[in-house]
Enzyme design. Structure first.
Site, PDB file in Angstrom:
ATOM      1  N   HIS A  30       0.838  -1.201   0.000  1.00  0.00           N
ATOM      2  CA  HIS A  30       0.000   0.000   0.000  1.00  0.00           C
ATOM      3  C   HIS A  30       0.870   1.247   0.000  1.00  0.00           C
ATOM      4  CE1 HIS A  30       0.153   1.124   4.384  1.00  0.00           C
ATOM      5  NE2 HIS A  30       0.200  -0.175   4.603  1.00  0.00           N
ATOM      6  N   ASP A  72       5.896   2.199   6.954  1.00  0.00           N
ATOM      7  CA  ASP A  72       4.577   1.599   6.761  1.00  0.00           C
ATOM      8  C   ASP A  72       3.833   2.424   5.727  1.00  0.00           C
ATOM      9  OD1 ASP A  72       2.157   0.329   7.010  1.00  0.00           O
ATOM     10  OD2 ASP A  72       1.713   1.089   9.018  1.00  0.00           O
ATOM     11  N   GLU A 104      -5.069   1.954   2.524  1.00  0.00           N
ATOM     12  CA  GLU A 104      -5.020   0.801   3.434  1.00  0.00           C
ATOM     13  C   GLU A 104      -5.210   1.236   4.869  1.00  0.00           C
ATOM     14  OE1 GLU A 104      -3.004  -2.211   6.107  1.00  0.00           O
ATOM     15  OE2 GLU A 104      -2.687  -0.067   5.872  1.00  0.00           O
ATOM     16  N   GLU A 105      -4.624   2.371   5.229  1.00  0.00           N
ATOM     17  CA  GLU A 105      -4.626   2.806   6.615  1.00  0.00           C
ATOM     18  C   GLU A 105      -6.003   3.207   7.137  1.00  0.00           C
ATOM     19  OE1 GLU A 105      -2.270   2.379   8.556  1.00  0.00           O
ATOM     20  OE2 GLU A 105      -0.402   2.357   7.423  1.00  0.00           O
ATOM     21  N   ASP A 124       3.959  -5.955   3.921  1.00  0.00           N
ATOM     22  CA  ASP A 124       3.651  -4.879   4.862  1.00  0.00           C
ATOM     23  C   ASP A 124       4.612  -4.970   6.039  1.00  0.00           C
ATOM     24  OD1 ASP A 124       2.307  -2.762   6.141  1.00  0.00           O
ATOM     25  OD2 ASP A 124       0.340  -3.542   5.570  1.00  0.00           O
ATOM     26  N   HIS A 179       3.906   3.505  13.263  1.00  0.00           N
ATOM     27  CA  HIS A 179       2.997   4.652  13.301  1.00  0.00           C
ATOM     28  C   HIS A 179       3.559   5.822  14.105  1.00  0.00           C
ATOM     29  CE1 HIS A 179      -1.035   2.729  11.839  1.00  0.00           C
ATOM     30  NE2 HIS A 179       0.010   2.356  11.102  1.00  0.00           N
TER      31      HIS A 179
END
Length: 336
Positions: free
Chosen positions: A61, A169, A199-200, A222, A309
């Protein structure tokens, strides 16, 4: 690959605003694939033709977590809402780069020591703000109007064996797929490289990307939370530096057994280090492919990552290189 990783991670493209990273990826792969297209949602799908008649889809992604301006007060301070899994605790004190080019600093409200302590204890998007240096609502509205997207303002750092950046990510997977596309010369199956959107915010792009292709197998590449820091999750045992992780399950899906078996067989045959991953939270685009049309056999190959994140996500460079080797070998040998 380090220059490529630096290049893809430093692009600012949060969920729903993937235009910049998509254009960069197109420039990187266009001379190494047989064709590519961008669908109406914004997914980029490129392909290399094989001879077996079977289809293998590799997914990464393109989007990253971020924020969006939701309101502006009279003094020009911004209120924001998260895009994806953004913690206000991680945001506090960081710099945010908005798509207009403006940079702001995240602060917390508090008219007294007591209120500040209470706000810090129960920190939320209701009591943080972004200071972009504006002095009025009108000025701030010109610099970063409501609806403006932003991401962490953080850069790539090469620590040798370990690499640190925002947006690992999932830009680390984008870099991996780009590298596989560049190195792969004789795929056995038709290989589809899907660089997907949003995706998130709910695995949005994957099911759309897989709908028309309907591959025989789909592998989402991922990151996964690195549990190898002090006092980290005891129920998970994978580590940075011990190879890419073949996912068994996470909170969103159980990997198809044929995908787990095939990845392990290829890794062992080619003497590529790998480990297994059982993630006790989260999910990947594998679920998106599993629930597409009549269903697609899907699983995930993960890059163990510390500080997910945050503005400073950390991966191991050997894990990245071994992921490239594993996926390239799979593409050359075919899914069987």
């Amino acid at each position: 690959m380090k220059e490529l990783i630096k290049k893809v991670t430093e692009v600012c493209s949060p969920s729903g605003r993937e235009d910049k990273i998509r254009e960069m990826i197109i420039e990187e792969i266009k001379d190494y694939v047989d064709g590519y297209k961008v669908d109406r949602l914004g997914n980029l799908v490129a392909w290399k033709k094989g001879s077996s008649g079977k289809k293998l889809l590799l997914d990464a992604h393109m989007d990253e977590i971020g924020v969006v301006v939701s309101n502006i007060d009279d003094k020009g301070f911004l209120k924001i809402e998260m895009i994806g899994g953004v913690s206000p605790y991680i945001l506090l004190g960081t710099r945010i780069r908005f798509e207009t080019g403006v940079i702001g600093v995240v602060g917390v409200e508090g008219e007294s020591s007591k209120e500040l302590q209470e706000n810090m204890k129960g920190l939320s998007f209701d009591n943080i703000f972004v200071d972009i240096g504006a002095t009025s609502r009108e000025e701030a509205g010109k610099l970063a109007p409501v609806g403006t997207f932003g991401t962490y303002d953080a850069t790539f750092y090469d620590a040798g064996k370990r690499l640190i950046s925002k947006a690992m990510d999932d830009r680390i997977a984008c870099a991996i797929l780009i590298q596989v596309a560049k190195e792969l010369e004789n795929p056995k199956d038709d290989i589809y490289f899907a660089f997907t959107v949003q995706e998130e915010v709910g695995l949005v792009g994957a099911s759309v990307a897989g709908f028309d292709i309907m591959p025989d197998m789909a592998i989402a590449v991922d990151i996964t939370g690195g549990p190898d820091t002090p006092k980290s999750y005891k129920r998970m045992g994978f580590e940075l530096g011990k190879g890419p992780a073949i996912k068994i399950k996470d909170r969103a899906s159980v990997s198809s057994s044929c995908v787990v078996k095939k990845l392990a067989e290829v890794a062992e045959k080619n003497k590529i280090p790998y480990q297994y991953e059982v993630l006790i939270f989260g999910g990947t685009n594998a679920r998106g492919y599993q629930v597409t049309r009549s269903g697609i056999a899907a699983g995930t190959l993960s890059i163990p990552t510390r500080y997910a994140h945050t503005p400073h996500e950390m991966v191991d460079y050997d894990d990245v290189l071994n992921a490239v080797k594993l996926l390239k070998a799979l593409c050359e040998e075919g899914i069987g």
